[in-house]
Design an enzyme around this catalytic site. Sequence first.
Site, mmCIF file in Angstrom:
data_model
loop_
_atom_site.group_PDB
_atom_site.id
_atom_site.type_symbol
_atom_site.label_atom_id
_atom_site.label_comp_id
_atom_site.label_asym_id
_atom_site.label_seq_id
_atom_site.Cartn_x
_atom_site.Cartn_y
_atom_site.Cartn_z
ATOM 1 N N HIS A 40 0.822 -1.216 0.000
ATOM 2 C CA HIS A 40 0.000 0.000 0.000
ATOM 3 C C HIS A 40 0.860 1.272 0.000
ATOM 4 O O HIS A 40 0.371 2.351 0.316
ATOM 5 C CB HIS A 40 -0.958 0.008 1.195
ATOM 6 C CG HIS A 40 -2.070 -0.992 1.060
ATOM 7 N ND1 HIS A 40 -2.916 -1.328 2.088
ATOM 8 C CD2 HIS A 40 -2.486 -1.726 -0.010
ATOM 9 C CE1 HIS A 40 -3.788 -2.239 1.663
ATOM 10 N NE2 HIS A 40 -3.540 -2.503 0.404
ATOM 11 N N CYS B 152 10.475 19.777 -10.693
ATOM 12 C CA CYS B 152 9.946 20.063 -12.048
ATOM 13 C C CYS B 152 8.820 21.090 -12.002
ATOM 14 O O CYS B 152 8.317 21.508 -13.040
ATOM 15 C CB CYS B 152 9.481 18.767 -12.722
ATOM 16 S SG CYS B 152 7.855 18.184 -12.162
ATOM 17 N N GLU C 38 -8.911 -10.379 17.635
ATOM 18 C CA GLU C 38 -10.288 -10.621 17.185
ATOM 19 C C GLU C 38 -10.323 -11.789 16.206
ATOM 20 O O GLU C 38 -9.325 -12.089 15.559
ATOM 21 C CB GLU C 38 -10.821 -9.380 16.433
ATOM 22 C CG GLU C 38 -10.696 -8.060 17.150
ATOM 23 C CD GLU C 38 -11.767 -7.860 18.204
ATOM 24 O OE1 GLU C 38 -12.843 -8.482 18.064
ATOM 25 O OE2 GLU C 38 -11.520 -7.108 19.161
#
Length: 231
Positions: A103, A134, A199
């Site tokens: 990611h 640039c 979990e």
Amino acid sequence: MACLTGAGISAESGIATFRESRGLWNQVPVEEVATPQAFARDPLRVWQFYDARRKQVATCAPNPGHLALARLEEGLGERFTLITQNVDGLHQLAGNRNVLEIHGSLWRLRCTGCGEERDDRTVSLEPLPPICECGRMLRPSVVWFGEVLPEHAFQPAIEAAESASVFLVVGTSAVVEPAASLARVAAYQGAALWEVNPEITPLTPLCERSWQSPAGPVMDEVVDLILDDFK
Ligand code: NAD
């Protein structure tokens, strides 16, 4: 041997996770800060969010979960692939050298004009938005909702999942695709799935072993078991 990590491994370093009730994305609507449309509409707002994240993450240190995975890389060398959905750079700070950041990273900038990428750990990047040499605007080199994953990281991640004999998943809710599919690909190809998460997740029923616990207190034990298996 491969490992996929998610926001949960950094929770004990003080970084908010993604989907939990007090998580980051419940405080800030995703569509305002983490989509290409949001950046096109209001780049300053998006940059204020990311600059604040960089400032917060810069105050955080790797925790015992990260350090255990650094020890795993030290022990297995190239037989180990670390794949992370996290953008915080804490695996590298812990000592991992080969990290597939599927990611992207908070610490990498990409020019919206010339496409040049560079690492930059400056905190803060003000005045915002930062500008490339640039003359065009820079953006965070993170994957926003609706964008494709970087090929240079995702392709080797698929290959590692396909060839792993053990695939360890730490601190991910396994609902963000296509990252979650990596574990399913590994299981389909015969890998034993191991999971560390306080979990139950959609992957839990597929797991050969699972530690229903925060990562910090158990990762040393998990890494010892893997190092024993691969002796
Ligand atoms: P998620 O928030 O969806 O899930 C986090 C998971 O971690 C949950 O299943 C939770 O039970 C578990 N968890 C909580 N505390 C834990 C602990 N101490 N030890 C182990 N597990 C724990 O996160 P995700 O699955 O990684 O979601 C993916 C998205 O979130 C990615 O796009 C990622 O880029 C983004 N994200 C990254 C960071 C970061 O870089 N640290 C932080 C927030 C979000």
